[in-house]
Design a protein around this motif. Structure first.
Motif, PDB file in Angstrom:
ATOM      1  N   SER A  95      29.492  50.585  37.947  1.00  0.00           N
ATOM      2  CA  SER A  95      30.681  50.527  38.782  1.00  0.00           C
ATOM      3  C   SER A  95      30.656  51.690  39.763  1.00  0.00           C
ATOM      4  O   SER A  95      31.057  52.791  39.417  1.00  0.00           O
ATOM      5  CB  SER A  95      31.933  50.591  37.912  1.00  0.00           C
ATOM      6  N   PRO A  96      30.208  51.447  40.988  1.00  0.00           N
ATOM      7  CA  PRO A  96      30.217  52.534  41.970  1.00  0.00           C
ATOM      8  C   PRO A  96      31.645  52.881  42.351  1.00  0.00           C
ATOM      9  O   PRO A  96      32.572  52.109  42.128  1.00  0.00           O
ATOM     10  CB  PRO A  96      29.456  51.940  43.157  1.00  0.00           C
ATOM     11  N   ALA A  97      31.823  54.036  42.952  1.00  0.00           N
ATOM     12  CA  ALA A  97      33.135  54.474  43.409  1.00  0.00           C
ATOM     13  C   ALA A  97      33.456  53.848  44.756  1.00  0.00           C
ATOM     14  O   ALA A  97      32.581  53.609  45.579  1.00  0.00           O
ATOM     15  CB  ALA A  97      33.158  55.997  43.512  1.00  0.00           C
ATOM     16  N   CYS A  98      34.721  53.593  44.988  1.00  0.00           N
ATOM     17  CA  CYS A  98      35.193  53.055  46.260  1.00  0.00           C
ATOM     18  C   CYS A  98      34.922  54.085  47.356  1.00  0.00           C
ATOM     19  O   CYS A  98      35.255  55.264  47.203  1.00  0.00           O
ATOM     20  CB  CYS A  98      36.697  52.765  46.180  1.00  0.00           C
ATOM     21  N   PRO A  99      34.318  53.674  48.478  1.00  0.00           N
ATOM     22  CA  PRO A  99      34.020  54.630  49.543  1.00  0.00           C
ATOM     23  C   PRO A  99      35.266  55.154  50.252  1.00  0.00           C
ATOM     24  O   PRO A  99      35.214  56.175  50.907  1.00  0.00           O
ATOM     25  CB  PRO A  99      33.134  53.830  50.501  1.00  0.00           C
ATOM     26  N   LYS A 100      36.420  54.483  50.109  1.00  0.00           N
ATOM     27  CA  LYS A 100      37.658  54.915  50.769  1.00  0.00           C
ATOM     28  C   LYS A 100      38.466  55.884  49.911  1.00  0.00           C
ATOM     29  O   LYS A 100      38.998  56.853  50.413  1.00  0.00           O
ATOM     30  CB  LYS A 100      38.523  53.713  51.128  1.00  0.00           C
ATOM     31  N   CYS A 101      38.577  55.590  48.595  1.00  0.00           N
ATOM     32  CA  CYS A 101      39.483  56.392  47.775  1.00  0.00           C
ATOM     33  C   CYS A 101      38.822  57.041  46.557  1.00  0.00           C
ATOM     34  O   CYS A 101      39.423  57.887  45.912  1.00  0.00           O
ATOM     35  CB  CYS A 101      40.660  55.538  47.307  1.00  0.00           C
ATOM     36  N   GLY A 102      37.607  56.618  46.195  1.00  0.00           N
ATOM     37  CA  GLY A 102      36.920  57.216  45.056  1.00  0.00           C
ATOM     38  C   GLY A 102      37.213  56.564  43.716  1.00  0.00           C
ATOM     39  O   GLY A 102      36.597  56.905  42.719  1.00  0.00           O
ATOM     40  N   LYS A 103      38.163  55.635  43.672  1.00  0.00           N
ATOM     41  CA  LYS A 103      38.462  54.915  42.421  1.00  0.00           C
ATOM     42  C   LYS A 103      37.299  53.991  42.092  1.00  0.00           C
ATOM     43  O   LYS A 103      36.481  53.664  42.947  1.00  0.00           O
ATOM     44  CB  LYS A 103      39.750  54.095  42.555  1.00  0.00           C
ATOM     45  N   SER A 104      37.244  53.509  40.867  1.00  0.00           N
ATOM     46  CA  SER A 104      36.146  52.625  40.488  1.00  0.00           C
ATOM     47  C   SER A 104      36.267  51.260  41.160  1.00  0.00           C
ATOM     48  O   SER A 104      37.362  50.805  41.476  1.00  0.00           O
ATOM     49  CB  SER A 104      36.096  52.457  38.968  1.00  0.00           C
ATOM     50  N   MET A 105      35.121  50.649  41.396  1.00  0.00           N
ATOM     51  CA  MET A 105      35.072  49.313  41.975  1.00  0.00           C
ATOM     52  C   MET A 105      35.068  48.313  40.823  1.00  0.00           C
ATOM     53  O   MET A 105      34.579  48.608  39.738  1.00  0.00           O
ATOM     54  CB  MET A 105      33.798  49.139  42.808  1.00  0.00           C
ATOM     55  N   VAL A 106      35.608  47.126  41.071  1.00  0.00           N
ATOM     56  CA  VAL A 106      35.629  46.073  40.065  1.00  0.00           C
ATOM     57  C   VAL A 106      35.057  44.798  40.670  1.00  0.00           C
ATOM     58  O   VAL A 106      35.106  44.585  41.885  1.00  0.00           O
ATOM     59  CB  VAL A 106      37.059  45.811  39.522  1.00  0.00           C
ATOM     60  N   LYS A 107      34.518  43.943  39.823  1.00  0.00           N
ATOM     61  CA  LYS A 107      33.955  42.686  40.286  1.00  0.00           C
ATOM     62  C   LYS A 107      35.088  41.710  40.578  1.00  0.00           C
ATOM     63  O   LYS A 107      35.972  41.507  39.760  1.00  0.00           O
ATOM     64  CB  LYS A 107      33.018  42.119  39.216  1.00  0.00           C
ATOM     65  N   ARG A 108      35.073  41.122  41.761  1.00  0.00           N
ATOM     66  CA  ARG A 108      36.088  40.168  42.182  1.00  0.00           C
ATOM     67  C   ARG A 108      35.391  38.905  42.690  1.00  0.00           C
ATOM     68  O   ARG A 108      34.210  38.910  42.966  1.00  0.00           O
ATOM     69  CB  ARG A 108      36.950  40.756  43.287  1.00  0.00           C
ATOM     70  N   THR A 109      36.166  37.828  42.848  1.00  0.00           N
ATOM     71  CA  THR A 109      35.647  36.562  43.375  1.00  0.00           C
ATOM     72  C   THR A 109      36.449  36.185  44.602  1.00  0.00           C
ATOM     73  O   THR A 109      37.685  36.146  44.555  1.00  0.00           O
ATOM     74  CB  THR A 109      35.745  35.449  42.317  1.00  0.00           C
ATOM     75  N   ALA A 110      35.751  35.912  45.703  1.00  0.00           N
ATOM     76  CA  ALA A 110      36.421  35.501  46.942  1.00  0.00           C
ATOM     77  C   ALA A 110      37.080  34.150  46.732  1.00  0.00           C
ATOM     78  O   ALA A 110      36.477  33.223  46.196  1.00  0.00           O
ATOM     79  CB  ALA A 110      35.414  35.443  48.082  1.00  0.00           C
ATOM     80  N   LYS A 111      38.349  34.027  47.152  1.00  0.00           N
ATOM     81  CA  LYS A 111      39.102  32.792  46.944  1.00  0.00           C
ATOM     82  C   LYS A 111      39.150  31.918  48.190  1.00  0.00           C
ATOM     83  O   LYS A 111      39.381  30.724  48.091  1.00  0.00           O
ATOM     84  CB  LYS A 111      40.519  33.128  46.491  1.00  0.00           C
ATOM     85  N   THR A 112      38.940  32.518  49.358  1.00  0.00           N
ATOM     86  CA  THR A 112      39.012  31.753  50.609  1.00  0.00           C
ATOM     87  C   THR A 112      37.864  32.135  51.537  1.00  0.00           C
ATOM     88  O   THR A 112      37.132  33.085  51.274  1.00  0.00           O
ATOM     89  CB  THR A 112      40.344  32.022  51.342  1.00  0.00           C
ATOM     90  N   GLY A 113      37.725  31.404  52.606  1.00  0.00           N
ATOM     91  CA  GLY A 113      36.742  31.721  53.631  1.00  0.00           C
ATOM     92  C   GLY A 113      35.348  31.228  53.295  1.00  0.00           C
ATOM     93  O   GLY A 113      35.136  30.515  52.306  1.00  0.00           O
ATOM     94  N   SER A 114      34.393  31.607  54.118  1.00  0.00           N
ATOM     95  CA  SER A 114      33.016  31.142  53.955  1.00  0.00           C
ATOM     96  C   SER A 114      32.356  31.684  52.690  1.00  0.00           C
ATOM     97  O   SER A 114      31.351  31.154  52.240  1.00  0.00           O
ATOM     98  CB  SER A 114      32.179  31.521  55.178  1.00  0.00           C
ATOM     99  N   MET A 115      32.907  32.735  52.113  1.00  0.00           N
ATOM    100  CA  MET A 115      32.348  33.335  50.900  1.00  0.00           C
ATOM    101  C   MET A 115      33.104  32.917  49.638  1.00  0.00           C
ATOM    102  O   MET A 115      32.901  33.504  48.573  1.00  0.00           O
ATOM    103  CB  MET A 115      32.355  34.866  51.028  1.00  0.00           C
ATOM    104  N   ALA A 116      33.966  31.938  49.729  1.00  0.00           N
ATOM    105  CA  ALA A 116      34.772  31.482  48.588  1.00  0.00           C
ATOM    106  C   ALA A 116      33.875  31.156  47.399  1.00  0.00           C
ATOM    107  O   ALA A 116      32.839  30.512  47.532  1.00  0.00           O
ATOM    108  CB  ALA A 116      35.594  30.263  48.971  1.00  0.00           C
ATOM    109  N   GLY A 117      34.274  31.675  46.238  1.00  0.00           N
ATOM    110  CA  GLY A 117      33.527  31.434  45.009  1.00  0.00           C
ATOM    111  C   GLY A 117      32.450  32.461  44.721  1.00  0.00           C
ATOM    112  O   GLY A 117      31.918  32.510  43.625  1.00  0.00           O
TER     113      GLY A 117
END
Length: 129
Positions: A95-117
């Motif tokens: 889990s790399p750190a968020c480049p904006k705030c330093g908090k941990s990154m989490v795995k998410r799934t795109a729900k809309t758009g060309s990257m959905a799923g």
């Protein structure tokens, strides 16, 4: 980045968290800039990994390649990954750190758009959603 130690110049190329694998082209590019700038050494630093062909190219060229695990050890670790971790991007606990705030990154799934799923890493902070 450009670093100086006395009269010696060192160049550093950092690759952000989105680039999980730094290829040999990146290492060759830095070497070309090192030559043009007359730097005595160079570093490629990444929060991802470096394949063997890039390591082979760097051998004997005053270059040091620093991957995520070594980088975490060098900076003393982080809340998202222990300093002694040898986690890779496919491991569950990576889990790399968020480049904006330093908090941990989490795995998410795109729900809309060309990257959905498709999966992506996103900040764990709610206000970004």
């Amino acid at each position: 980045l450009e670093l100086h130690m006395d009269k010696d110049k060192y160049l550093v190329q950092c690759k952000q968290w989105k680039v999980m694998k730094v290829g040999v082209a990146t290492v060759r590019e830095l070497y070309g800039v090192m030559t043009a700038e007359r730097a005595v050494g160079g570093f490629v630093v990444t929060s991802g990994s470096i394949p063997e062909d890039a390591e082979v190219f760097a051998e004997g060229r005053s270059m040091r390649l620093v991957e995520a695990g070594e980088l975490r050890s060098m900076i003393g670790g982080s809340a998202s990954a222990p300093a002694n971790s040898s986690a890779k991007e496919n491991d569950v606990d990576f889990s790399p750190a968020c480049p904006k705030c330093g908090k941990s990154m989490v795995k998410r799934t795109a729900k809309t758009g060309s990257m959905a799923g498709r999966s992506f890493l996103g900040c764990s902070r709610k206000e970004y959603f």
